[in-house]
Write a protein that holds these residues in place. Structure first.
Motif, PDB file in Angstrom:
ATOM      1  N   ASN A  29       0.832  -1.202   0.000  1.00 43.04           N
ATOM      2  CA  ASN A  29       0.000   0.000   0.000  1.00 43.04           C
ATOM      3  C   ASN A  29       0.866   1.251   0.000  1.00 43.04           C
ATOM      4  O   ASN A  29       2.027   1.223   0.422  1.00 43.04           O
ATOM      5  CB  ASN A  29      -0.888   0.029   1.250  1.00 43.04           C
ATOM      6  CG  ASN A  29      -1.789  -1.179   1.331  1.00 43.04           C
ATOM      7  OD1 ASN A  29      -2.510  -1.510   0.406  1.00 43.04           O
ATOM      8  ND2 ASN A  29      -1.732  -1.876   2.464  1.00 43.04           N
ATOM      9  N   ASP A  30       0.277   2.356  -0.452  1.00 38.97           N
ATOM     10  CA  ASP A  30       0.927   3.663  -0.364  1.00 38.97           C
ATOM     11  C   ASP A  30       0.455   4.379   0.887  1.00 38.97           C
ATOM     12  O   ASP A  30      -0.747   4.413   1.178  1.00 38.97           O
ATOM     13  CB  ASP A  30       0.584   4.513  -1.592  1.00 38.97           C
ATOM     14  CG  ASP A  30       1.267   4.013  -2.846  1.00 38.97           C
ATOM     15  OD1 ASP A  30       0.847   4.421  -3.940  1.00 38.97           O
ATOM     16  OD2 ASP A  30       2.225   3.217  -2.739  1.00 38.97           O
ATOM     17  N   TYR A  31       1.395   4.960   1.613  1.00 38.86           N
ATOM     18  CA  TYR A  31       1.086   5.710   2.832  1.00 38.86           C
ATOM     19  C   TYR A  31       1.653   7.122   2.710  1.00 38.86           C
ATOM     20  O   TYR A  31       2.666   7.342   2.036  1.00 38.86           O
ATOM     21  CB  TYR A  31       1.676   5.008   4.051  1.00 38.86           C
ATOM     22  CG  TYR A  31       1.065   3.650   4.306  1.00 38.86           C
ATOM     23  CD1 TYR A  31       1.603   2.510   3.722  1.00 38.86           C
ATOM     24  CD2 TYR A  31      -0.062   3.507   5.112  1.00 38.86           C
ATOM     25  CE1 TYR A  31       1.046   1.266   3.926  1.00 38.86           C
ATOM     26  CE2 TYR A  31      -0.630   2.264   5.331  1.00 38.86           C
ATOM     27  CZ  TYR A  31      -0.076   1.146   4.735  1.00 38.86           C
ATOM     28  OH  TYR A  31      -0.648  -0.088   4.941  1.00 38.86           O
ATOM     29  N   TRP A  32       1.000   8.048   3.418  1.00 39.13           N
ATOM     30  CA  TRP A  32       1.357   9.463   3.318  1.00 39.13           C
ATOM     31  C   TRP A  32       1.649  10.065   4.686  1.00 39.13           C
ATOM     32  O   TRP A  32       1.030   9.690   5.691  1.00 39.13           O
ATOM     33  CB  TRP A  32       0.211  10.243   2.676  1.00 39.13           C
ATOM     34  CG  TRP A  32       0.009   9.873   1.252  1.00 39.13           C
ATOM     35  CD1 TRP A  32      -0.757   8.844   0.777  1.00 39.13           C
ATOM     36  CD2 TRP A  32       0.593  10.503   0.110  1.00 39.13           C
ATOM     37  NE1 TRP A  32      -0.681   8.797  -0.595  1.00 39.13           N
ATOM     38  CE2 TRP A  32       0.132   9.800  -1.034  1.00 39.13           C
ATOM     39  CE3 TRP A  32       1.447  11.579  -0.063  1.00 39.13           C
ATOM     40  CZ2 TRP A  32       0.512  10.156  -2.322  1.00 39.13           C
ATOM     41  CZ3 TRP A  32       1.822  11.933  -1.341  1.00 39.13           C
ATOM     42  CH2 TRP A  32       1.358  11.231  -2.461  1.00 39.13           C
ATOM     43  N   GLY A  33       2.570  11.028   4.681  1.00 44.27           N
ATOM     44  CA  GLY A  33       2.805  11.811   5.879  1.00 44.27           C
ATOM     45  C   GLY A  33       1.738  12.876   6.035  1.00 44.27           C
ATOM     46  O   GLY A  33       0.888  13.073   5.165  1.00 44.27           O
ATOM     47  N   GLN A  34       1.800  13.575   7.165  1.00 47.95           N
ATOM     48  CA  GLN A  34       0.773  14.563   7.494  1.00 47.95           C
ATOM     49  C   GLN A  34       0.993  15.890   6.767  1.00 47.95           C
ATOM     50  O   GLN A  34       0.099  16.732   6.742  1.00 47.95           O
ATOM     51  CB  GLN A  34       0.747  14.800   9.017  1.00 47.95           C
ATOM     52  CG  GLN A  34       1.854  15.723   9.542  1.00 47.95           C
ATOM     53  CD  GLN A  34       3.201  15.029   9.705  1.00 47.95           C
ATOM     54  OE1 GLN A  34       3.419  13.892   9.293  1.00 47.95           O
ATOM     55  NE2 GLN A  34       4.146  15.756  10.334  1.00 47.95           N
ATOM     56  N   GLY A  35       2.160  16.055   6.179  1.00 49.76           N
ATOM     57  CA  GLY A  35       2.466  17.304   5.487  1.00 49.76           C
ATOM     58  C   GLY A  35       3.219  18.265   6.389  1.00 49.76           C
ATOM     59  O   GLY A  35       2.948  18.355   7.592  1.00 49.76           O
ATOM     60  N   THR A  36       4.147  18.991   5.792  1.00 49.97           N
ATOM     61  CA  THR A  36       4.887  20.009   6.524  1.00 49.97           C
ATOM     62  C   THR A  36       4.987  21.255   5.647  1.00 49.97           C
ATOM     63  O   THR A  36       5.265  21.172   4.447  1.00 49.97           O
ATOM     64  CB  THR A  36       6.275  19.499   6.955  1.00 49.97           C
ATOM     65  OG1 THR A  36       6.919  20.475   7.783  1.00 49.97           O
ATOM     66  CG2 THR A  36       7.173  19.194   5.766  1.00 49.97           C
ATOM     67  N   GLN A  37       4.749  22.405   6.253  1.00 53.61           N
ATOM     68  CA  GLN A  37       4.722  23.657   5.490  1.00 53.61           C
ATOM     69  C   GLN A  37       6.142  24.160   5.253  1.00 53.61           C
ATOM     70  O   GLN A  37       6.945  24.249   6.189  1.00 53.61           O
ATOM     71  CB  GLN A  37       3.929  24.718   6.246  1.00 53.61           C
ATOM     72  CG  GLN A  37       3.896  26.085   5.568  1.00 53.61           C
ATOM     73  CD  GLN A  37       3.074  26.086   4.294  1.00 53.61           C
ATOM     74  OE1 GLN A  37       1.968  25.556   4.248  1.00 53.61           O
ATOM     75  NE2 GLN A  37       3.614  26.694   3.237  1.00 53.61           N
TER      76      GLN A  37
END
Length: 120
Positions: free
Chosen positions: A107-115
């Motif tokens: 599966n592909d997983y994603w981080g929460q994002g960083t500005q």
């Protein structure tokens, strides 16, 4: 369950540098490709850089020669070194990982994002 935790974003002046990190944890058999996307306000998410399990990498034309991605397989961590930053690099940066969680399941997983904000 697999988690991706990013760090390293912030505010930097044009021409400056930042280094993003993304650590993958959880039930992992192996990690295939890892990489970075970004999304600026009002724009679609775009690929920035991707790195294979063997270490080969590809970059968006807009960041070639300025950004470098690398990975530490022992730490399940991917990095993005960003140099010569420009205001147009301003975006939320997301890491991703293609993870084999059990035999026959990837599966592909994603981080929460960083500005990342590039501004004087």
């Amino acid at each position: 369950q697999v988690q991706l935790v990013e760090s390293g974003g912030g505010l930097v002046q044009p021409g400056g540098s930042l280094r993003l990190s993304c650590a993958v944890s959880g039930r992992i058999l192996s990690i295939y490709s890892m990489g970075w996307y970004r999304q600026a306000p009002g724009k679609q998410r775009e690929l920035v850089a991707v790195i294979s399990s063997g270490g080969s990498s590809n970059y968006a034309e807009s960041v070639k020669g300025r950004f470098t991605t690398s990975r530490d397989n022992a730490k399940n961590t991917v990095y993005l070194q960003m140099n010569s930053l420009k205001p147009e690099d301003t975006a939320v940066y997301y890491c991703y990982a293609r993870v084999r969680v059990r035999v026959g399941s990837t599966n592909d997983y994603w981080g929460q994002g960083t500005q990342v904000t590039v501004s004087s």
